[in-house]
Design an enzyme around this catalytic site. Sequence first.
Site, PDB file in Angstrom:
ATOM      1  N   ASP A  65       0.814  -1.202   0.000  1.00  0.00           N
ATOM      2  CA  ASP A  65       0.000   0.000   0.000  1.00  0.00           C
ATOM      3  C   ASP A  65       0.859   1.267   0.000  1.00  0.00           C
ATOM      4  O   ASP A  65       0.562   2.235  -0.714  1.00  0.00           O
ATOM      5  CB  ASP A  65      -0.934  -0.001   1.215  1.00  0.00           C
ATOM      6  CG  ASP A  65      -1.909   1.167   1.200  1.00  0.00           C
ATOM      7  OD1 ASP A  65      -3.015   0.992   0.665  1.00  0.00           O
ATOM      8  OD2 ASP A  65      -1.560   2.248   1.713  1.00  0.00           O
ATOM      9  N   PHE A 114      -5.544   2.420   0.340  1.00  0.00           N
ATOM     10  CA  PHE A 114      -5.839   1.817  -0.958  1.00  0.00           C
ATOM     11  C   PHE A 114      -6.052   0.314  -0.844  1.00  0.00           C
ATOM     12  O   PHE A 114      -6.789  -0.270  -1.643  1.00  0.00           O
ATOM     13  CB  PHE A 114      -4.749   2.167  -1.968  1.00  0.00           C
ATOM     14  CG  PHE A 114      -4.689   3.636  -2.284  1.00  0.00           C
ATOM     15  CD1 PHE A 114      -5.857   4.367  -2.453  1.00  0.00           C
ATOM     16  CD2 PHE A 114      -3.482   4.290  -2.376  1.00  0.00           C
ATOM     17  CE1 PHE A 114      -5.824   5.729  -2.728  1.00  0.00           C
ATOM     18  CE2 PHE A 114      -3.432   5.653  -2.660  1.00  0.00           C
ATOM     19  CZ  PHE A 114      -4.601   6.372  -2.839  1.00  0.00           C
ATOM     20  N   ASP A 115      -5.426  -0.342   0.131  1.00  0.00           N
ATOM     21  CA  ASP A 115      -5.754  -1.739   0.406  1.00  0.00           C
ATOM     22  C   ASP A 115      -7.224  -1.860   0.791  1.00  0.00           C
ATOM     23  O   ASP A 115      -7.952  -2.730   0.291  1.00  0.00           O
ATOM     24  CB  ASP A 115      -4.880  -2.281   1.537  1.00  0.00           C
ATOM     25  CG  ASP A 115      -3.667  -3.026   1.043  1.00  0.00           C
ATOM     26  OD1 ASP A 115      -3.768  -3.723   0.017  1.00  0.00           O
ATOM     27  OD2 ASP A 115      -2.597  -2.921   1.664  1.00  0.00           O
ATOM     28  N   VAL A 116      -7.657  -1.007   1.709  1.00  0.00           N
ATOM     29  CA  VAL A 116      -9.038  -1.069   2.180  1.00  0.00           C
ATOM     30  C   VAL A 116     -10.009  -0.765   1.048  1.00  0.00           C
ATOM     31  O   VAL A 116     -10.998  -1.489   0.831  1.00  0.00           O
ATOM     32  CB  VAL A 116      -9.255  -0.091   3.351  1.00  0.00           C
ATOM     33  CG1 VAL A 116     -10.737  -0.012   3.725  1.00  0.00           C
ATOM     34  CG2 VAL A 116      -8.427  -0.517   4.564  1.00  0.00           C
ATOM     35  N   GLY A 145     -10.270  -3.568  -1.354  1.00  0.00           N
ATOM     36  CA  GLY A 145     -11.144  -4.601  -0.802  1.00  0.00           C
ATOM     37  C   GLY A 145     -12.606  -4.287  -1.067  1.00  0.00           C
ATOM     38  O   GLY A 145     -13.387  -5.166  -1.463  1.00  0.00           O
TER      39      GLY A 145
END
Length: 381
Positions: free
Chosen positions: A138, A166-168, A171
């Site tokens: 991320d 950006f990971d979240v 998802g």
Amino acid sequence: MTGPLDGLLVADFSRVLAGPYATMLLADLGADVIKVEGPGGDDTRHWTPPVRDGVGTYFLGINRNKRSVVLDLKDADDLVLAHELSTRADVFIQNFKPGGLDRYGLGYDDVARRNPASVYCSISGFGADGGRSLPGYDILVQASSGLMSLTGSPDGPAYRSGISVFDVMTGLQSVIAILAALRHRDATGEGQHVETNLLSTAMSTMVNQTSAYVAGGVVPHRMGNEHLSLYPYEPMATADGDLIIAVGNDTQFRRLVTSLGAPDLADDERFDTVAHRNEYRGELRPILTDLLSVHSAQEWFDLLSADGIACGPINDVRGGVELAESLGLDPVAMAGDVPTVRNPIRFSATPPRYDRPPPGLDEHGAEIRSWLAKNPEEKHG
């Protein structure tokens, strides 16, 4: 039903954050998520501190409502079980490096041959083509996307966001993609390959900042807590500390300055429109700061809130949780004996579930292995 996704089987070959967050949301809504882990387990089990009962709280925050099985893909017998799981699953999700599962017969083409109706979701950092060799951390995407160039004070260093934003968000995009593909499958009987990546998510997530460049030719820059297009929209000093004040239009500005005891400011030609306030923010700031200096942040919060003006304190995480509790949002949900953050979606008929705590490594291995060895017509365990 235990949720709107009751009866859906998800084979979760993802790890760390984007994939596990997506599958936890699916599990909250009733899907049966089988978390496939390598012999060492998901990395986040060991990301400490903080820790609870020997497990990283990072892992606990994104893995409730799942069953865990350890499958070593380098072991021939375990690989057979992995193939069988992919054959039975409605959804297959993975975030290996692009092409990383192909050598195990678990890439999209192989899974689709065994299970044409499956929805196969691939998550990567920079896409499966030009970015296939780039590691998908991320912080790298925050840096390369331009987000870090926007975060921090104008004359200071670039900063990453306080969360792996950006990971979240990837998802969340993955969940949207999966649900849309399932809707298509319901209509046609056909599965498909859906792909998400952190960099494309970043381009979308930065909305007005990326639009400033692609539509306006403007390269945004760090402005600290200021907003590119609105003023005031930042922390403002009071008699004893800062208070966030957010003004989104001219009517709200008039309401603010009236509450501050200076209604004539709304008619000042320097401040009467959004564009003018942005142009003359350097002149407006000291005027507002002087007006705010007569009361404390809490006093202004009470006064301004009563007048319908958007404002608020700057809390730490504990304060944020306590605020949510005070508003009746019940932010903490117990998954077994593990406190977790409640799913933010509310349903009138099929609420999210919290009946499984985050699993121990291979906690459900025996039952899952036994089920996979049985009649393949028994699609759901």
